[in-house]
Scaffold this active site. Structure first.
Site, PDB file in Angstrom:
ATOM      1  N   ASP A 197      48.165  61.198  60.697  1.00  0.00           N
ATOM      2  CA  ASP A 197      46.929  60.420  60.759  1.00  0.00           C
ATOM      3  C   ASP A 197      46.230  60.491  59.407  1.00  0.00           C
ATOM      4  O   ASP A 197      46.161  61.559  58.784  1.00  0.00           O
ATOM      5  CB  ASP A 197      46.002  60.979  61.844  1.00  0.00           C
ATOM      6  CG  ASP A 197      44.810  60.067  62.102  1.00  0.00           C
ATOM      7  OD1 ASP A 197      44.983  59.091  62.850  1.00  0.00           O
ATOM      8  OD2 ASP A 197      43.730  60.333  61.549  1.00  0.00           O
ATOM      9  N   ILE A 198      45.728  59.355  58.943  1.00  0.00           N
ATOM     10  CA  ILE A 198      45.037  59.321  57.648  1.00  0.00           C
ATOM     11  C   ILE A 198      43.654  59.939  57.807  1.00  0.00           C
ATOM     12  O   ILE A 198      42.891  59.570  58.712  1.00  0.00           O
ATOM     13  CB  ILE A 198      44.906  57.867  57.129  1.00  0.00           C
ATOM     14  CG1 ILE A 198      46.286  57.194  57.080  1.00  0.00           C
ATOM     15  CG2 ILE A 198      44.250  57.840  55.751  1.00  0.00           C
ATOM     16  CD1 ILE A 198      46.233  55.705  56.838  1.00  0.00           C
ATOM     17  N   ASN A 205      37.492  52.254  54.908  1.00  0.00           N
ATOM     18  CA  ASN A 205      37.189  50.868  55.288  1.00  0.00           C
ATOM     19  C   ASN A 205      35.710  50.542  55.102  1.00  0.00           C
ATOM     20  O   ASN A 205      35.361  49.460  54.593  1.00  0.00           O
ATOM     21  CB  ASN A 205      37.585  50.623  56.748  1.00  0.00           C
ATOM     22  CG  ASN A 205      39.076  50.370  56.915  1.00  0.00           C
ATOM     23  OD1 ASN A 205      39.725  49.845  56.024  1.00  0.00           O
ATOM     24  ND2 ASN A 205      39.614  50.767  58.062  1.00  0.00           N
ATOM     25  N   HIS A 210      38.008  46.419  54.318  1.00  0.00           N
ATOM     26  CA  HIS A 210      39.281  46.484  55.036  1.00  0.00           C
ATOM     27  C   HIS A 210      40.472  46.084  54.171  1.00  0.00           C
ATOM     28  O   HIS A 210      41.602  46.511  54.433  1.00  0.00           O
ATOM     29  CB  HIS A 210      39.229  45.597  56.289  1.00  0.00           C
ATOM     30  CG  HIS A 210      38.398  46.195  57.388  1.00  0.00           C
ATOM     31  ND1 HIS A 210      38.897  47.119  58.282  1.00  0.00           N
ATOM     32  CD2 HIS A 210      37.083  46.027  57.725  1.00  0.00           C
ATOM     33  CE1 HIS A 210      37.946  47.492  59.120  1.00  0.00           C
ATOM     34  NE2 HIS A 210      36.833  46.834  58.816  1.00  0.00           N
ATOM     35  N   ASP A 214      43.778  48.169  54.087  1.00  0.00           N
ATOM     36  CA  ASP A 214      45.118  47.611  54.309  1.00  0.00           C
ATOM     37  C   ASP A 214      46.083  48.030  53.206  1.00  0.00           C
ATOM     38  O   ASP A 214      47.267  48.290  53.466  1.00  0.00           O
ATOM     39  CB  ASP A 214      45.048  46.081  54.377  1.00  0.00           C
ATOM     40  CG  ASP A 214      44.422  45.591  55.674  1.00  0.00           C
ATOM     41  OD1 ASP A 214      44.229  46.421  56.582  1.00  0.00           O
ATOM     42  OD2 ASP A 214      44.115  44.381  55.767  1.00  0.00           O
ATOM     43  N   GLU A 240      45.647  53.862  62.182  1.00  0.00           N
ATOM     44  CA  GLU A 240      45.983  54.661  61.006  1.00  0.00           C
ATOM     45  C   GLU A 240      46.876  55.832  61.385  1.00  0.00           C
ATOM     46  O   GLU A 240      46.947  56.833  60.702  1.00  0.00           O
ATOM     47  CB  GLU A 240      44.722  55.166  60.293  1.00  0.00           C
ATOM     48  CG  GLU A 240      43.876  56.129  61.086  1.00  0.00           C
ATOM     49  CD  GLU A 240      42.753  55.463  61.879  1.00  0.00           C
ATOM     50  OE1 GLU A 240      41.778  56.150  62.154  1.00  0.00           O
ATOM     51  OE2 GLU A 240      42.857  54.267  62.220  1.00  0.00           O
TER      52      GLU A 240
END
Length: 323
Positions: A197-198, A205, A210, A214, A240
């Site tokens: 997981d980030i 974001n 966003h 991305d 994510e």
């Protein structure tokens, strides 16, 4: 304009034969090209082969004779399909066999009968036209098959690949990981699972937009794509969140892979007009044992390890041994 019945090349070293054959064919609405010299005829045929329906070829000629010219034509893939009919004064069986062995479709003896010549010409021109139509249909079929395969490939990609990160999507990852799990049960092999997981992705974001988020996801996809192999499947399973299933490796080897992935993600750098965006990731690692009876259960254990990594500082790998 009068519609012609076809284009015929006549090759004969006799001007008399050329004139009589051409006159007969032209009267019967054929387009005729005539040559007294074999090499000149060969040059014309090589350039205009797509327009030619039949070649009438004298056998006995000075220099390059009919047999030699026919042999050259049949060795050239671009002109080999053009039918060749020999005009010959030879009537020995060996001569006729030689002509057919070289690729001729027919022969007619000199002096020829006009009715016989016209009927044989008509038959071979008709066959040539049918062959062209079949080739055209075959080419259309090949193109249709090619388009269908490309469409199937595109549809398969859409069904299996996450378009943003270009790694496997959740559905395909779960399908492959389930295959790994079933295979590991049957063969009593090891299977390790990682969930990644980030860290603070929402903040990325909110701060940079966003489109930058991305880009971060895309870069992480690049990192994970390098891990895919026959025994490793990676996938994006959430916004994510990513997962990696490793078949045949224990938790210690999986942990080393996870640490390598974590370090590579930490090196990701995305420049904006105002700042350099860097991210980290937390990873939970587990290994299947006898108490695990489903992939879903294994993912829960991996998610618990990830939760522990998140709550003990982030940017780290936590390995949990299932009991």
């Amino acid at each position: 304009m009068t519609k012609l019945n076809g284009t015929i090349v006549v090759v004969d070293d006799s001007k008399f034969n050329i004139l009589s054959i051409c006159d007969l064919l032209k009267k019967n609405k054929y387009n005729v090209m005539s040559f007294l010299d074999s090499k000149e005829a060969l040059n014309y045929i090589n350039i205009n082969h797509t327009k030619i329906d039949l070649i009438l070829l004298d056998v006995i000629m000075p220099g390059l004779d009919g047999y030699e010219l026919c042999s050259i034509l049949k060795q050239n893939e671009h002109v080999s399909s053009i039918p060749v009919m020999f005009l010959t004064s030879k009537n020995g069986t060996k001569d006729l066999i030689k002509g057919f062995e070289l690729g001729a479709v027919d022969y007619i003896k000199k002096p020829f009968n006009e009715f016989e010549l016209l009927n044989r010409v008509k038959a071979h021109v008709t066959i040539r036209e049918v062959q062209r139509q079949l080739e055209e249909k075959n080419n259309m079929l090949k193109e249709e098959i090619k388009v269908r395969k490309e469409t199937e490939k595109m549809l398969h990609r859409l069904a299996t690949v996450d378009t943003l990160t270009e790694i496997h999507n959740r559905r395909y990852f779960m399908e492959k990981a389930n295959n790994f799990f079933g295979k590991s049960l049957i063969n009593n092999d090891k299977l390790s699972m990682m969930i990644l997981d980030i860290d603070y992705f929402k903040k990325v974001n909110d701060t940079y937009g966003h489109h930058i988020g991305d880009q971060v996801l895309n870069e992480i996809g690049r990192v994970l794509k390098t891990q895919n192999s026959d025994n490793t499947i990676t996938g994006r399973i959430g916004g994510e969140e990513f997962a990696i299933a490793v078949y045949g490796e224990d938790v210690n080897k999986a942990e080393k892979k996870a640490q390598l992935i974590r370090r590579k993600i930490k090196k990701i750098s995305i420049l904006t007009s105002e700042d350099e965006v860097k991210v980290t990731a937390s990873i939970g690692v587990v290994e299947k044992n006898e108490s695990v009876n489903s992939l879903k259960q294994m993912l829960v254990f991996a998610d618990n390890a990830l939760y522990l990594a998140k709550n003990t500082g982030r940017d780290k790998v936590v390995t949990q041994y299932i009991v």
